[in-house]
Enzyme design. Structure first.
Site, PDB file in Angstrom:
ATOM      1  N   TYR A 118       0.833  -1.209   0.000  1.00 13.34           N
ATOM      2  CA  TYR A 118       0.000   0.000   0.000  1.00 13.34           C
ATOM      3  C   TYR A 118       0.868   1.259   0.000  1.00 13.34           C
ATOM      4  O   TYR A 118       0.589   2.221  -0.702  1.00 13.34           O
ATOM      5  CB  TYR A 118      -0.935   0.010   1.212  1.00 13.34           C
ATOM      6  CG  TYR A 118      -1.978   1.088   1.134  1.00 13.34           C
ATOM      7  CD1 TYR A 118      -3.213   0.832   0.544  1.00 13.34           C
ATOM      8  CD2 TYR A 118      -1.735   2.374   1.606  1.00 13.34           C
ATOM      9  CE1 TYR A 118      -4.179   1.811   0.445  1.00 13.34           C
ATOM     10  CE2 TYR A 118      -2.693   3.373   1.508  1.00 13.34           C
ATOM     11  CZ  TYR A 118      -3.921   3.091   0.924  1.00 13.34           C
ATOM     12  OH  TYR A 118      -4.869   4.078   0.818  1.00 13.34           O
ATOM     13  N   PHE A 164      -6.590  19.852 -25.065  1.00 16.76           N
ATOM     14  CA  PHE A 164      -7.286  18.604 -25.368  1.00 16.76           C
ATOM     15  C   PHE A 164      -8.643  18.644 -24.654  1.00 16.76           C
ATOM     16  O   PHE A 164      -8.790  19.358 -23.657  1.00 16.76           O
ATOM     17  CB  PHE A 164      -6.447  17.402 -24.904  1.00 16.76           C
ATOM     18  CG  PHE A 164      -7.138  16.096 -25.184  1.00 16.76           C
ATOM     19  CD1 PHE A 164      -7.321  15.670 -26.493  1.00 16.76           C
ATOM     20  CD2 PHE A 164      -7.637  15.311 -24.151  1.00 16.76           C
ATOM     21  CE1 PHE A 164      -7.998  14.491 -26.755  1.00 16.76           C
ATOM     22  CE2 PHE A 164      -8.305  14.130 -24.414  1.00 16.76           C
ATOM     23  CZ  PHE A 164      -8.492  13.719 -25.712  1.00 16.76           C
ATOM     24  N   ASP A 165      -9.636  17.866 -25.143  1.00 19.77           N
ATOM     25  CA  ASP A 165     -11.018  17.940 -24.600  1.00 19.77           C
ATOM     26  C   ASP A 165     -11.079  17.827 -23.077  1.00 19.77           C
ATOM     27  O   ASP A 165     -11.810  18.573 -22.431  1.00 19.77           O
ATOM     28  CB  ASP A 165     -11.946  16.828 -25.083  1.00 19.77           C
ATOM     29  CG  ASP A 165     -11.666  16.309 -26.450  1.00 19.77           C
ATOM     30  OD1 ASP A 165     -10.713  16.781 -27.091  1.00 19.77           O
ATOM     31  OD2 ASP A 165     -12.401  15.416 -26.867  1.00 19.77           O
ATOM     32  N   ASP A 219       1.440  19.957 -21.154  1.00 21.17           N
ATOM     33  CA  ASP A 219       0.640  18.738 -21.246  1.00 21.17           C
ATOM     34  C   ASP A 219       1.500  17.776 -22.058  1.00 21.17           C
ATOM     35  O   ASP A 219       1.630  17.902 -23.270  1.00 21.17           O
ATOM     36  CB  ASP A 219      -0.698  19.013 -21.934  1.00 21.17           C
ATOM     37  CG  ASP A 219      -1.502  17.721 -22.157  1.00 21.17           C
ATOM     38  OD1 ASP A 219      -0.916  16.625 -22.057  1.00 21.17           O
ATOM     39  OD2 ASP A 219      -2.700  17.813 -22.452  1.00 21.17           O
ATOM     40  N   ALA A 225       1.529  14.544 -22.851  1.00 17.35           N
ATOM     41  CA  ALA A 225       1.067  13.222 -23.309  1.00 17.35           C
ATOM     42  C   ALA A 225       1.993  12.627 -24.379  1.00 17.35           C
ATOM     43  O   ALA A 225       2.323  11.440 -24.336  1.00 17.35           O
ATOM     44  CB  ALA A 225      -0.360  13.323 -23.835  1.00 17.35           C
ATOM     45  N   LYS A 251       0.100   7.176 -23.581  1.00 25.51           N
ATOM     46  CA  LYS A 251       0.586   7.429 -24.937  1.00 25.51           C
ATOM     47  C   LYS A 251       2.081   7.079 -24.993  1.00 25.51           C
ATOM     48  O   LYS A 251       2.443   5.929 -25.220  1.00 25.51           O
ATOM     49  CB  LYS A 251       0.350   8.884 -25.332  1.00 25.51           C
ATOM     50  CG  LYS A 251      -1.094   9.201 -25.682  1.00 25.51           C
ATOM     51  CD  LYS A 251      -1.922   9.534 -24.498  1.00 25.51           C
ATOM     52  CE  LYS A 251      -3.296  10.062 -24.881  1.00 25.51           C
ATOM     53  NZ  LYS A 251      -4.193  10.125 -23.720  1.00 25.51           N
ATOM     54  N   HIS A 278     -20.577  13.070 -28.547  1.00 30.21           N
ATOM     55  CA  HIS A 278     -20.084  12.158 -29.580  1.00 30.21           C
ATOM     56  C   HIS A 278     -19.860  10.741 -29.061  1.00 30.21           C
ATOM     57  O   HIS A 278     -19.839   9.802 -29.844  1.00 30.21           O
ATOM     58  CB  HIS A 278     -18.824  12.711 -30.239  1.00 30.21           C
ATOM     59  CG  HIS A 278     -17.702  12.972 -29.294  1.00 30.21           C
ATOM     60  ND1 HIS A 278     -17.750  13.971 -28.351  1.00 30.21           N
ATOM     61  CD2 HIS A 278     -16.517  12.357 -29.137  1.00 30.21           C
ATOM     62  CE1 HIS A 278     -16.627  13.968 -27.650  1.00 30.21           C
ATOM     63  NE2 HIS A 278     -15.865  12.993 -28.108  1.00 30.21           N
TER      64      HIS A 278
HETATM   65  N1  F0G Z   1      -3.907  15.476 -22.980  1.00 28.40           N
HETATM   66  C1  F0G Z   1      -3.819  15.086 -24.260  1.00 28.40           C
HETATM   67  C2  F0G Z   1      -3.015  15.893 -25.217  1.00 28.40           C
HETATM   68  C3  F0G Z   1      -4.483  13.914 -24.680  1.00 28.40           C
HETATM   69  O1  F0G Z   1      -4.398  13.544 -25.961  1.00 28.40           O
HETATM   70  C4  F0G Z   1      -5.217  13.165 -23.739  1.00 28.40           C
HETATM   71  C5  F0G Z   1      -5.918  11.954 -24.139  1.00 28.40           C
HETATM   72  C6  F0G Z   1      -5.276  13.618 -22.414  1.00 28.40           C
HETATM   73  C7  F0G Z   1      -4.594  14.778 -22.068  1.00 28.40           C
HETATM   74  C8  F0G Z   1      -6.052  12.879 -21.354  1.00 28.40           C
HETATM   75  O2  F0G Z   1      -5.413  11.717 -21.005  1.00 28.40           O
HETATM   76  O3  F0G Z   1      -6.974   9.871 -21.648  1.00 28.40           O
HETATM   77  O4  F0G Z   1      -5.092   9.504 -20.041  1.00 28.40           O
HETATM   78  O5  F0G Z   1      -7.064  10.822 -19.370  1.00 28.40           O
HETATM   79  N2  F0G Z   1      -6.138  11.645 -25.350  1.00 28.40           N
HETATM   80  C9  F0G Z   1      -6.762  10.444 -25.848  1.00 28.40           C
HETATM   81  C10 F0G Z   1      -6.947  10.529 -27.333  1.00 28.40           C
HETATM   82  C11 F0G Z   1      -7.974   9.983 -25.117  1.00 28.40           C
HETATM   83  O6  F0G Z   1      -7.629   9.651 -27.892  1.00 28.40           O
HETATM   84  O7  F0G Z   1      -6.409  11.438 -27.970  1.00 28.40           O
HETATM   85  P1  F0G Z   1      -6.182  10.406 -20.499  1.00 28.40           P
END
Ligand code: F0G
Length: 461
Positions: A73, A125-126, A216, A218, A259, A450
């Site tokens: 843990y 990102f969304d 960010d 990723a 990623k 979507h």
């Molecule tokens: N930032 C970027 C640039 C991303 O592309 C994503 C996720 C996230 C943050 C969020 O990360 O999914 O681990 O919570 N992108 C995926 C995509 C889902 O399909 O482009 P997560």
């Protein structure tokens, strides 16, 4: 002379069977999913390009790590290992593991945006945008105008528009801006890279106005590979050195490890400020779990520590970007437009250009995604007006800048033959493009529609 695309720097040890359903079965499955790609069962998909997130193949070393994962843990061995590896790679002193990218955003962004009105990014990102909004602020995108011209090549289409960043900080009042974010690579613009010069300049501007600068991260490794190829200052640098330069001026970062760290689950937060780190730890305990596991099982943390190192291996990155370049070259031969030059994790096909007879409110990128499934069992997704949704004030369909069908390529999963199937399918669709029809929405939730909306093809007039 034929270009060399650097084939797979691995061989296959374990395989997962795939089945291509018949055309009739695909038609039935797609109708059964109400033409929403997210509603298809993965078993009915032949080549799954929905996302490159968490869909990669782990290496033998990572699988060996899974067996060695320490599930204590508190203070598990894998915790120390991931800390050590991440500190070495990113150079920031304080690191927190979390279970994925949006968890990192949920923990960090409200701390930066407390009492603030805005976040400015090259592009959010969304989920980043959602967490900015959940923290009560507004997310402003500030990408270079070159990003909007899909057929025009430009080395760093992911860059921040620096002049606009500075004028936004002045206009909005820097005291109202909680954070300046650089997303590398810039996913929403097509997986497009950001130069280190641009990162440094954006950081200088943010700091001149006293605003924290966040990355960010990723797809930081893919970004670093592009920097090595395209930014003369770094042509003789190692990927490790470019990563260091990328993070050098950042006050903090969030990272979806799903990623570039090639794991199925994982995320990271990094920062330089001790007081901020204390707050990050507290929020992690509430939302994710104790700080030494951060919402992850020990085996996944161990795989993450190893994946971080594999993801910055230059041979791997050459193959990885090489896959995109190969697919893009096939589309060039076929005269199919995409965000040029191709990005790091996906080919973003310009559906507006392939299906010019379908207006944005009949979702050309969604229509192309549906067609790819019918043609060859390929699952892609709309990054366009269908994803963007309706204006929250007027309820009217918004018009996106791009109508992309994103072909996201999972890491170390598909071979060059699969890429040929994708290119062949697109060529076939191009031949019969004028007969492809648009879609209407028959049922939709109010936000993030979507994922769950139901659609129907628009019948011939
Ligand atoms: N930032 C970027 C640039 C991303 O592309 C994503 C996720 C996230 C943050 C969020 O990360 O999914 O681990 O919570 N992108 C995926 C995509 C889902 O399909 O482009 P997560």
């Amino acid at each position: 002379m034929k270009p060399i695309y650097y084939p797979e720097p691995f061989r296959i040890k374990s395989v997962e069977p795939l089945k291509l359903l018949s055309r009739k079965e695909r038609e039935e499955r797609l109708a059964g999913a109400h033409y929403n790609m997210f509603a298809l069962a993965a078993r009915d998909v032949y080549i799954d390009l929905l996302t490159d997130s968490g869909t990669g193949a782990m290496s033998t070393e990572q699988w060996a790590g899974v067996m060695r994962g320490d599930e204590s843990y508190a203070g598990a061995e894998c915790y120390y290992r991931v800390q050590e590896t991440a500190k070495k790679i990113f150079g920031l002193p304080y690191l927190q593991i979390v279970h994925q990218g949006r968890a990192a955003e949920k923990v960090l962004l409200p701390l930066l945006l407390e009492g603030k009105k805005y976040a400015i990014a090259n592009m959010h990102f969304d989920t980043t945008r959602a967490h900015v909004e959940l923290a009560g602020a507004r997310a402003i995108d500030c990408v270079v105008p070159e990003a909007l011209e899909t057929t025009k090549p430009y080395d760093f289409k992911g860059n921040m528009d620096l002049a606009r960043l500075e004028s936004l900080l002045k206009e909005l009042g820097a005291e109202n801006v909680g954070v300046v974010i650089m997303t590398v690579t810039n996913n929403s613009a097509g997986g497009q890279p950001v130069s280190v010069a641009n990162i440094r300049a954006a950081e200088k501007i943010a700091h001149k106005y006293g605003v924290p600068f966040m990355i960010d991260a990723a797809r930081y490794a893919e970004n670093s590979y592009f920097v090595k190829q395209r930014e003369p200052e770094f042509k003789n640098s190692s990927i490790e050195e470019i990563v260091k330069a990328t993070f050098e001026g950042a006050d903090c970062f969030t990272m979806s490890a799903k990623k570039d760290a090639i794991v199925n689950m994982g995320g990271l937060i990094g920062c330089r400020d001790r007081a901020l780190f204390e707050k990050i730890k507290q929020r992690t305990i509430s939302y994710e779990g104790f700080v030494t596991y951060g919402g992850m099982s020990g085996r996944d943390i161990e795989a993450l520590a190893r994946g971080l190192e594999e993801g910055i291996d230059e041979h791997y990155l050459r193959y990885r970007i090489g896959q995109m370049e190969y697919l893009a070259a096939r589309l060039d031969e076929a005269g199919i437009a995409y965000q040029t030059p191709v990005g790091g994790h996906a080919v973003f096909v310009d559906a507006k250009k392939l299906l010019p007879h379908i207006p944005y409110y009949e979702f050309p990128a969604q229509a192309l995604a549906a067609e790819l499934y019918l043609e060859a069992g390929i699952r892609a997704c709309d990054i366009g007006s269908f994803m963007l949704g309706n204006d929250p004030d007027t309820g009217k369909q918004l018009k996106a800048d791009f109508e992309f069908t994103r072909l996201a390529i999972p890491r170390r999963i598909y071979t060059q033959s699969h890429l040929d199937v994708i290119a062949d399918a697109l060529e076939n669709i191009k031949e019969r493009a004028s007969g492809v029809r648009g879609y209407k929405i028959v049922e939709e939730p109010p936000i993030l529609r979507h994922f769950t909306a139901k659609l129907a093809p628009i019948s011939a007039k």
